[in-house]
Each structure stands twice: as structure tokens, then as C-alpha cells.
Scaffold this motif. Structure first.
Motif, PDB file in Angstrom:
ATOM      1  N   ASP A  16      -4.728   2.428  -0.574  1.00  0.00           N
ATOM      2  CA  ASP A  16      -4.026   2.036   0.637  1.00  0.00           C
ATOM      3  C   ASP A  16      -2.618   1.556   0.329  1.00  0.00           C
ATOM      4  N   GLY A  17      -2.514   0.656  -0.655  1.00  0.00           N
ATOM      5  CA  GLY A  17      -1.195   0.183  -1.048  1.00  0.00           C
ATOM      6  C   GLY A  17      -0.352   1.299  -1.601  1.00  0.00           C
ATOM      7  N   VAL A  18      -0.974   2.173  -2.359  1.00  0.00           N
ATOM      8  CA  VAL A  18      -0.247   3.306  -2.929  1.00  0.00           C
ATOM      9  C   VAL A  18       0.312   4.185  -1.830  1.00  0.00           C
ATOM     10  N   HIS A  19      -0.540   4.576  -0.884  1.00  0.00           N
ATOM     11  CA  HIS A  19      -0.099   5.477   0.175  1.00  0.00           C
ATOM     12  C   HIS A  19       0.990   4.837   1.021  1.00  0.00           C
ATOM     13  N   SER A  20       0.870   3.526   1.288  1.00  0.00           N
ATOM     14  CA  SER A  20       1.906   2.852   2.059  1.00  0.00           C
ATOM     15  C   SER A  20       3.230   2.887   1.321  1.00  0.00           C
ATOM     16  N   TYR A  21       3.174   2.694   0.012  1.00  0.00           N
ATOM     17  CA  TYR A  21       4.407   2.703  -0.771  1.00  0.00           C
ATOM     18  C   TYR A  21       4.982   4.118  -0.854  1.00  0.00           C
ATOM     19  N   VAL A  22       4.081   5.091  -1.051  1.00  0.00           N
ATOM     20  CA  VAL A  22       4.535   6.479  -1.134  1.00  0.00           C
ATOM     21  C   VAL A  22       5.217   6.893   0.159  1.00  0.00           C
ATOM     22  N   LYS A  23       4.662   6.439   1.282  1.00  0.00           N
ATOM     23  CA  LYS A  23       5.186   6.836   2.582  1.00  0.00           C
ATOM     24  C   LYS A  23       6.650   6.438   2.740  1.00  0.00           C
ATOM     25  N   SER A  53     -15.790  28.258  12.746  1.00  0.00           N
ATOM     26  CA  SER A  53     -15.411  26.852  12.633  1.00  0.00           C
ATOM     27  C   SER A  53     -15.126  26.544  11.168  1.00  0.00           C
ATOM     28  N   PHE A  54     -13.884  26.224  10.868  1.00  0.00           N
ATOM     29  CA  PHE A  54     -13.470  25.985   9.482  1.00  0.00           C
ATOM     30  C   PHE A  54     -13.332  24.470   9.287  1.00  0.00           C
ATOM     31  N   CYS A  55     -14.106  23.929   8.324  1.00  0.00           N
ATOM     32  CA  CYS A  55     -14.157  22.480   8.122  1.00  0.00           C
ATOM     33  C   CYS A  55     -13.511  22.082   6.796  1.00  0.00           C
ATOM     34  N   ILE A  56     -12.643  21.088   6.871  1.00  0.00           N
ATOM     35  CA  ILE A  56     -11.920  20.574   5.709  1.00  0.00           C
ATOM     36  C   ILE A  56     -12.287  19.105   5.542  1.00  0.00           C
ATOM     37  N   ALA A  57     -12.411  18.648   4.303  1.00  0.00           N
ATOM     38  CA  ALA A  57     -12.694  17.237   4.038  1.00  0.00           C
ATOM     39  C   ALA A  57     -11.684  16.697   3.047  1.00  0.00           C
ATOM     40  N   ASP A  58     -11.117  15.535   3.383  1.00  0.00           N
ATOM     41  CA  ASP A  58     -10.214  14.834   2.474  1.00  0.00           C
ATOM     42  C   ASP A  58     -10.944  13.597   1.978  1.00  0.00           C
ATOM     43  N   PHE A  59     -11.265  13.566   0.681  1.00  0.00           N
ATOM     44  CA  PHE A  59     -12.007  12.462   0.090  1.00  0.00           C
ATOM     45  C   PHE A  59     -11.026  11.475  -0.542  1.00  0.00           C
ATOM     46  N   GLY A  60     -10.957  10.279   0.059  1.00  0.00           N
ATOM     47  CA  GLY A  60      -9.993   9.273  -0.367  1.00  0.00           C
ATOM     48  C   GLY A  60      -8.714   9.366   0.437  1.00  0.00           C
ATOM     49  N   CYS A  61      -8.856   9.460   1.753  1.00  0.00           N
ATOM     50  CA  CYS A  61      -7.723   9.746   2.641  1.00  0.00           C
ATOM     51  C   CYS A  61      -6.794   8.567   2.854  1.00  0.00           C
ATOM     52  N   SER A  62      -7.260   7.340   2.625  1.00  0.00           N
ATOM     53  CA  SER A  62      -6.526   6.123   2.957  1.00  0.00           C
ATOM     54  C   SER A  62      -6.166   6.142   4.444  1.00  0.00           C
ATOM     55  N   THR A  63      -4.940   5.786   4.810  1.00  0.00           N
ATOM     56  CA  THR A  63      -4.570   5.737   6.224  1.00  0.00           C
ATOM     57  C   THR A  63      -3.903   7.017   6.704  1.00  0.00           C
ATOM     58  N   VAL A  94     -11.363  18.412  10.603  1.00  0.00           N
ATOM     59  CA  VAL A  94     -11.030  17.683   9.378  1.00  0.00           C
ATOM     60  C   VAL A  94     -11.849  16.404   9.308  1.00  0.00           C
ATOM     61  N   TYR A  95     -12.562  16.248   8.207  1.00  0.00           N
ATOM     62  CA  TYR A  95     -13.307  15.025   7.927  1.00  0.00           C
ATOM     63  C   TYR A  95     -12.448  14.141   7.028  1.00  0.00           C
ATOM     64  N   PHE A  96     -12.096  12.971   7.517  1.00  0.00           N
ATOM     65  CA  PHE A  96     -11.325  12.023   6.720  1.00  0.00           C
ATOM     66  C   PHE A  96     -12.281  10.989   6.131  1.00  0.00           C
ATOM     67  N   ASN A  97     -12.359  10.976   4.813  1.00  0.00           N
ATOM     68  CA  ASN A  97     -13.277  10.060   4.130  1.00  0.00           C
ATOM     69  C   ASN A  97     -12.542   8.994   3.328  1.00  0.00           C
ATOM     70  N   ASP A  98     -13.022   7.786   3.398  1.00  0.00           N
ATOM     71  CA  ASP A  98     -12.639   6.710   2.489  1.00  0.00           C
ATOM     72  C   ASP A  98     -13.728   5.644   2.606  1.00  0.00           C
TER      73      ASP A  98
END
Length: 346
Positions: A16-23, A53-63, A94-98
């Protein structure tokens, strides 16, 4: 510290902190652009799935700040693939996982308004099963898999790598073993959830096999300097010396060779592409301190209390200022490994 519980709390959500900083900076921008190009190419040449139906999953999506552009890239590439094959464009999900404590409210409130996909949140530890069998066509995970499910039990009570002396090899082996165990668990779970022929893209920070620690640095040396700052705090009487020496972060940064060896053991996935990218962060010393504070602060507060945080990171900054290696941002030898895997028929 309950390793199995607390490291899961910090593992993916440490991002979370990483993604906020990267943003709010150019951190990893070049890597993401190059990785997206690789993903587009692999979809164009390797994707062989026909579905409504095409399904995508992001594992560790943060915010979601880094995830949304990648989801757009994946979906546009799939659309082009279907159009070039004269197939009807599928609906996208899209499945957002964290982890459970992730800020999914922020993710949902910041979703792109003109997105071409529906969204589902999937809270939970990605080292276990999360989704129905044969439900995912494309899996993605970036800057998450180096976080471990727990500090390895074999390393508990041992000194951390920077000052472990004769215990160094034992600590190193314990961390590599935990990383292998966690990555294998992740792959086995995804193998059940993904369709045959499904594609997985992983971005994992890594260390080069050889580099000069006197003139160059990596994300690993930054962690060592932070541990050294904790020891300085112990010398001042601000922390327990024994606890500061044996405190270990629940993460492991592999070499590309270690990563490849683990991936090659999988009976469920074939390695389609594995490419090493230079991070090109070009961060200043203040940037490194801000980045690492975003990543590690919660763990340190949980372990030692919030009253030592400012002083610890001030010490870290002084160590960076006195380091020859950190005098030039181009001395950063940290790399990112982009791996494209394809679910086989086994």
C-alpha cells in the motif's frame, strides 16, 4: 510477534505504501512500460482462448493506482487478439485481490470511469485458494510475491543477515526455502483456478547474481542499512539490542537464477518468457528514504512502537548520505524479473 499472522498483514498490504509512493513519482515507470509491452506481445502470440466472458485477476492489487493501467493494457491486447481472429469480443471481469485489511474502498472509489470491465473484490491471502476452479484466463501479480507469508521459522531467534556472522548461511537458506514454499503454493492455487492455456504475468523484484557492494547498491543493501539504523537505536538505549538484532522482515528478494529454478519445478505452468529489466529508479537519497519508509514503517511501528520511527529513518538518511554507492542514483543494481507463464494441460 506472530509471524504467520503479522507477516500476512504486511506482506501484500506492505505494498500500500509502495503503490501510494509510486503513484506520485516516476518510480518503476520505465519497468512498467516495458513489462506492458511484453504482456501485449505474449497475448498477441500465445493467447489461444475463445470465451464469452474473459476473467482477469490481479493478486496483490493494493489500492489500484498501478493496477488500473495494466488492466487496461491487458484488456485492449485481448480485444485486438479477438478482433484479429474474427472472434466476438468477450465481456471482461477483473478480480482485485489483496489481504483482508486492504483499502478496497479507495480502490472502488478510484476506478476508471470509462473502464470496459466489471469489478469484483477478492480479499484474502493469495498463498491459498481464492477463486472457483477454471475461472481465470489471465493472472497478474506485480511487486507482491517477494513478500513472504511469514518470517521463516528456521530464522526465528537468529540474527538478521547483516550481522549474523556464522548464522548467515542458515538465515539465508531459511529465507530462500520460505520463498520457494510460498511461490510453489501460489502457483499450485492458481493452477486450479486458471483455465488451460491461461496466461500469467509476474513482476518480481530481484538481485543480480554479481555486483560490487562498495560501489553499487540494491534494495537489499537499503534493508541492511535500515537494520543497521535499528542497531544504532539499540546502542542509544532506545531499543532492545537482542530484539533489534534478531528482527527480520518477512520478504525475500531472489536472484533470477533462484527464481527460474523454482518456476521450472512447476508441473502446471510452462515458462514462455523470462526477461530481466533494470529498475532505473534514479531516486535521490530523500526519495529512497521516503520509499523505504512507505514500505517498512508499519512493520517497525508494530514491532517497536511509533516513537522510534522518525529517529530511525533520520539515521537511515545519514547512512545513505555517507555512502559512496548512494552518491549516484545510477549505481542502483536492483532488477525486476518479468515472467510470462502459460497454464499447460497436465
Amino acid at each position: 510477534m506472530d509471524s504467520s499472522k503479522d507477516s500476512q498483514h504486511f506482506s501484500m498490504n506492505g505494498g500500500d505504501g509502495v503503490h501510494s509512493y509510486v503513484k506520485n513519482s516516476s518510480y518503476q515507470r520505465g519497468v512498467l512500460e516495458t513489462a506492458n509491452a511484453i504482456i501485449e506481445e505474449e497475448i498477441a502470440t500465445k493467447l489461444e482462448i475463445s470465451t464469452n466472458s474473459f476473467c482477469i485477476a490481479d493478486f496483490g492489487c493494493s489500492t489500484g493506482s498501478n493496477s488500473f493501467p495494466v488492466m487496461h493494457t491487458i484488456i485492449e491486447a485481448v480485444k485486438q487478439k479477438y478482433e484479429s481472429s474474427y472472434l466476438k469480443t468477450p465481456e471482461f471481469y477483473v478480480y482485485f485481490n489483496d489481504i483482508v485489511s486492504n483499502d478496497f474502498n479507495t480502490l472502488f472509489s478510484s476506478l476508471p470511469p470509462n473502464r470496459s470491465y466489471e469489478v469484483l473484490a477478492v480479499p484474502g491471502d493469495f498463498h491459498r485458494r481464492l477463486l472457483p476452479p477454471l475461472s481465470i484466463h489471465f493472472a497478474y501479480s506485480a511487486w507482491s510475491l517477494h513478500w513472504l507469508s511469514e518470517v521463516p521459522k528456521a530464522a526465528e531467534g537468529l540474527k538478521s543477515l547483516i550481522w549474523s556472522g556464522g548464522e548467515n548461511e542458515e538465515v539465508y537458506a531459511a529465507y530462500l526455502g520460505q520463498f520457494e514454499k510460498d511461490l510453489e503454493s501460489f502457483l499450485k492455487c492458481r493452477a486450479v483456478e486458471m483455465v488451460k492455456g491461461g496466461i500469467m504475468a509476474l513482476l518480481i523484484p530481484a538481485l543480480p547474481a554479481y555486483w560490487d557492494p562498495q560501489k553499487e547498491y540494491t534494495v537489499g543493501t537499503l534493508a541492511d542499512l535500515l537494520r543497521s539504523s535499528l542497531l544504532d537505536m539499540a546502542k542509544k538505549g532506545r531499543l532492545s539490542k537482542a530484539r533489534s538484532e534478531t528482527f527480520n522482515f518477512p520478504c525475500y528478494t531472489p536472484t533470477p537464477e533462484e527464481l527460474r529454478a523454482i518456476l521450472q519445478k512447476s508441473n502446471n505452468f510452462n515458462i514462455e518468457k523470462m526477461e530481466i529489466l533494470k529498475t532505473r529508479t534514479l531516486l535521490t537519497i530523500d526519495g529512497h528514504v521516503a520509499f523505504f519508509r512507505a514500505v517498512k514503517q508499519n512493520m517497525l511501528m508494530h514491532e517497536f512502537g511509533d516513537e522510534i520511527i522518525d529517529e530511525t529513518f533520520d539515521l537511515l538518511k545519514k547512512k545513505l548520505q555517507n555512502s559512496v554507492a548512494y552518491a549516484n542514483p545510477s549505481n542502483d543494481r536492483t532488477i525486476v524479473v518479468v515472467v510470462i507463464l502459460k497454464r499447460n494441460d497436465v
